[in-house]
Scaffold this motif. Structure first.
Motif, PDB file in Angstrom:
ATOM      1  N   ASN A 176       0.812  -1.222   0.000  1.00 43.89           N
ATOM      2  CA  ASN A 176       0.000   0.000   0.000  1.00 43.89           C
ATOM      3  C   ASN A 176       0.845   1.272   0.000  1.00 43.89           C
ATOM      4  N   ARG A 177       2.161   1.094   0.003  1.00 40.66           N
ATOM      5  CA  ARG A 177       3.027   2.267   0.128  1.00 40.66           C
ATOM      6  C   ARG A 177       3.145   3.011  -1.196  1.00 40.66           C
ATOM      7  N   VAL A 178       3.188   4.344  -1.109  1.00 40.39           N
ATOM      8  CA  VAL A 178       3.378   5.158  -2.312  1.00 40.39           C
ATOM      9  C   VAL A 178       4.871   5.473  -2.424  1.00 40.39           C
ATOM     10  N   HIS A 179       5.466   5.066  -3.501  1.00 39.48           N
ATOM     11  CA  HIS A 179       6.894   5.334  -3.678  1.00 39.48           C
ATOM     12  C   HIS A 179       7.094   6.742  -4.228  1.00 39.48           C
ATOM     13  N   GLY A 180       8.285   7.276  -3.993  1.00 35.81           N
ATOM     14  CA  GLY A 180       8.570   8.616  -4.510  1.00 35.81           C
ATOM     15  C   GLY A 180       8.313   9.704  -3.481  1.00 35.81           C
ATOM     16  N   CYS A 181       7.851   9.323  -2.275  1.00 34.26           N
ATOM     17  CA  CYS A 181       7.647  10.319  -1.207  1.00 34.26           C
ATOM     18  C   CYS A 181       8.788  10.159  -0.208  1.00 34.26           C
TER      19      CYS A 181
END
Ligand code: PMP
Length: 599
Positions: free
Chosen positions: A49-54
């Motif tokens: 569920n993690r958003v990459h790029g943050c």
């Protein structure tokens, strides 16, 4: 609507931002908003569920709601930072409860602009925000056109599988193009050469002997205008810090200045996105990057790389090396007698085995300007990629990578009136995304564990470590300087100096010029003087204050083709004049006398 939060529309949120006015207060408000964001369960804060790029840890959980009226999407989300939680509230206010189609039509960037977030957020945080937008859009895209179940009553909410970052649909917001930063020149105007020269301090020195400096070695490295020198100095004096790291004011300013520079370079070379513009130390490293990150991954035994003898070693040796590693074969596109690419021979060198044509935009010795659009068309016809070595061409003529179908372009800042130690590599997005990383370490990663790593988004993927920050910022100023003058006036000035030099030099007894006529070359003339070693000529010209380069100019195969071990090269920049040519001619007569070439 954001589950667990009071019902608020984006208009109300914008009004509140307007009312607060100051970023300091808006920031506090974002923290307050973030505090209201309901927590996620530990079992939901997982990699999937993690958003990459943050920079922060951010988790997004989409829920698709279906009833008789259609499909809507809602998100639950949370981060480990309170300001980011506030930004999530902004995003959920914009997206939640909408149909996939409505989400895809939502103007996220426009809202961020209205809220002032575009200008206030530091670049890392802004990139993180757009990574969340990309996640939302990817999920909307995956559910677009989804038919609601054929029911007359009741509704159903499904937690849908999360879309991984690899499936992210590129949006118009990712790598968004910034505002125009390049000045528009008046093409009808001619160059005010005295004004131009007055901006280059190093041109105005005299030697101890009282002789004025005549700088004719711009192909090796060009002189710098005052605005570039001032820009580099401004960075150190006013806001120096590391880039893309600190959220404090200097860190923020430096990151913005770097992105401004990247945007100016993007416009200057005609790329579609700043994601495709990578800062490198220069042409050599740019080509090595492609050879290693693309070549080693995609070239196989028997694949062909097409080069030619005009190329600088920087566009030969990396390919020889990668061919040795992969079993690929190098083929050389033949030259005509006057040093142009023999287009009639294209069928001999290009075939379905050709994977890459690596070609100079302008020869650093003969000045030859190959007809790139014709060559690109021929290469594309056999399915090959094209890499252009723009070290010499980018400073002298307009470059339009996207329009011309160039796949890779490498260039150096120091030949472009910018600082040394910095340059650029353009790569088409799909290619850069498919390539392996080149250098590994800090900044180019998304996640690192004891067992491995994942790579950051473009362009960070290819910018490991700390950039030459001040130089990269000053390179942006250099391209703005050239754009301000305009390539039309610059090119016609340089060509008139070139034609004059050509005519005058041909009258010097025993002087041989190599390469094509002035219609097919840029502002470079390489020559020999019968009976004189190139080094002696260059040394004696220095006595007269005329600075030229001699030797093989990192083109040994070309010199072998020419049948001479070395040449003397006079190369002209936008600041050179016909008077400089007159000084060169006088100095050449002096050399002939000193070496007794008449006798
Ligand atoms: N290609 C060409 C055509 C060049 O003229 C040069 C510089 N002489 C290079 C590549 C290498 O550039 P840099 O040394 O800046 O990497």
């Amino acid at each position: 609507m954001v589950p667990g939060l009071k019902d608020m529309t984006i208009e109300e949120l914008t009004e509140e931002f307007d009312f607060l006015g100051l970023w300091e207060d808006q920031c506090r408000y974002l923290i307050e908003l973030g505090e209201e964001l309901p927590p996620l369960d530990d079992s939901e804060m997982i990699e999937q569920n993690r958003v990459h790029g943050c920079q922060s840890q951010v988790w997004f959980i989409p829920e698709v709601h279906e009833d008789a009226t259609g499909t809507t999407i809602g998100f639950r989300a949370k981060s480990d930072a309170r300001i980011v939680d506030g930004l999530i509230v902004v995003l959920l206010t914009l997206a939640n409860g909408k149909t996939p189609e409505q989400i895809l039509e939502t103007d996220f960037a426009g809202t961020f602009e209205r809220l002032g977030l575009e200008s206030q957020l530091v670049p890392q945080r802004r990139n993180g925000l757009y990574s969340m937008v990309e996640r939302i859009r990817a999920i909307a895209k995956a559910n677009e056109g989804r038919q609601s179940p054929d029911r007359t009553t009741g509704s159903e909410t499904t937690e849908v599988e999360n879309t991984s970052d690899n499936d992210v649909v590129p949006s118009e917001t990712s790598g968004a193009q910034g505002k125009p930063t390049l000045p528009v020149a008046d093409d009808a105007k001619s160059l005010d050469i005295e004004l131009v020269r007055s901006q280059f301090p190093a041109l105005h020195h005299t030697l101890d002997s009282g002789v004025r400096v005549t700088f004719l070695d711009s192909a090796s490295s060009a002189q710098k205008p005052q605005c570039v020198i001032d820009k580099e100095r401004e960075v150190y004096e006013q806001y120096y810090a590391n880039a893309y790291r600190g959220v404090y004011r200097y860190g923020d300013r430096i990151s913005r200045e770097l992105e401004h520079s990247r945007e100016s370079i993007r416009q200057f070379i005609g790329a579609e996105s700043t994601d495709e513009v990578i800062f490198t130390p220069g042409t050599t490293v740019g080509i090595n990057l492609v050879a290693n990150a693309w070549g080693r991954k995609f070239l196989k035994q028997g694949d062909e790389i097409v080069l030619n003898e005009l190329e600088h070693h920087a566009n030969i040796v990396p390919w020889q090396w990668v061919a040795e590693q992969t079993g690929a074969v190098i083929r050389y596109w033949p030259l005509t007698d006057d040093g142009q690419l023999d287009l009639d021979a294209s069928a001999e060198v290009l075939s379905e085995k050709t994977r890459l044509v690596a070609i100079t935009g302008m020869s650093n010795v003969l000045g030859t300007v190959p007809p790139l659009s014709e060559i690109i068309a021929k290469a594309k016809a056999v399915g090959s990629l094209v890499l252009v070595d723009g070290a010499q061409s980018v400073p002298h003529m307009p470059t339009r990578v996207a329009k011309d179908g160039i796949d890779f372009l490498a260039f150096s800042g120091h030949k472009l009136y910018g600082p040394s130690g910095i340059g650029g590599l353009y790569g088409r997005r799909e290619l850069l995304e498919a390539m392996d990383p080149f250098l590994c370490g800090g900044h180019m990663i998304d996640q690192v564990t004891m067992n491995g790593f994942t790579v950051a988004h473009l362009p960070a993927k290819f910018e490991a470590g700390t950039l030459p920050i001040a130089q990269a910022i000053a390179l942006g100023r250099a391209v703005e300087f050239v754009a301000e003058l305009g390539f039309c006036p610059v090119h016609s000035h340089e060509q008139s100096v070139l034609r004059y030099a050509w005519e005058q030099m041909r009258q010097v007894p025993g002087l041989q010029i190599y390469g094509p006529d002035t219609a097919h070359r840029g502002a470079i003339i390489s020559f020999t003087l019968d009976g004189a070693a190139a080094q002696d000529v260059a040394q004696l010209l220095d006595i007269k204050g005329v600075f030229v380069r001699h030797g093989h100019h990192c083109t040994m195969p070309l010199h072998e083709h020419l049948g001479v071990p070395a040449t003397i090269r006079a190369s002209f920049g936008l600041y050179n004049t016909k008077h400089d040519v007159d000084v060169l001619i006088d100095a050449l007569h002096f050399v002939r006398q000193e070496l007794k070439l008449d006798s």
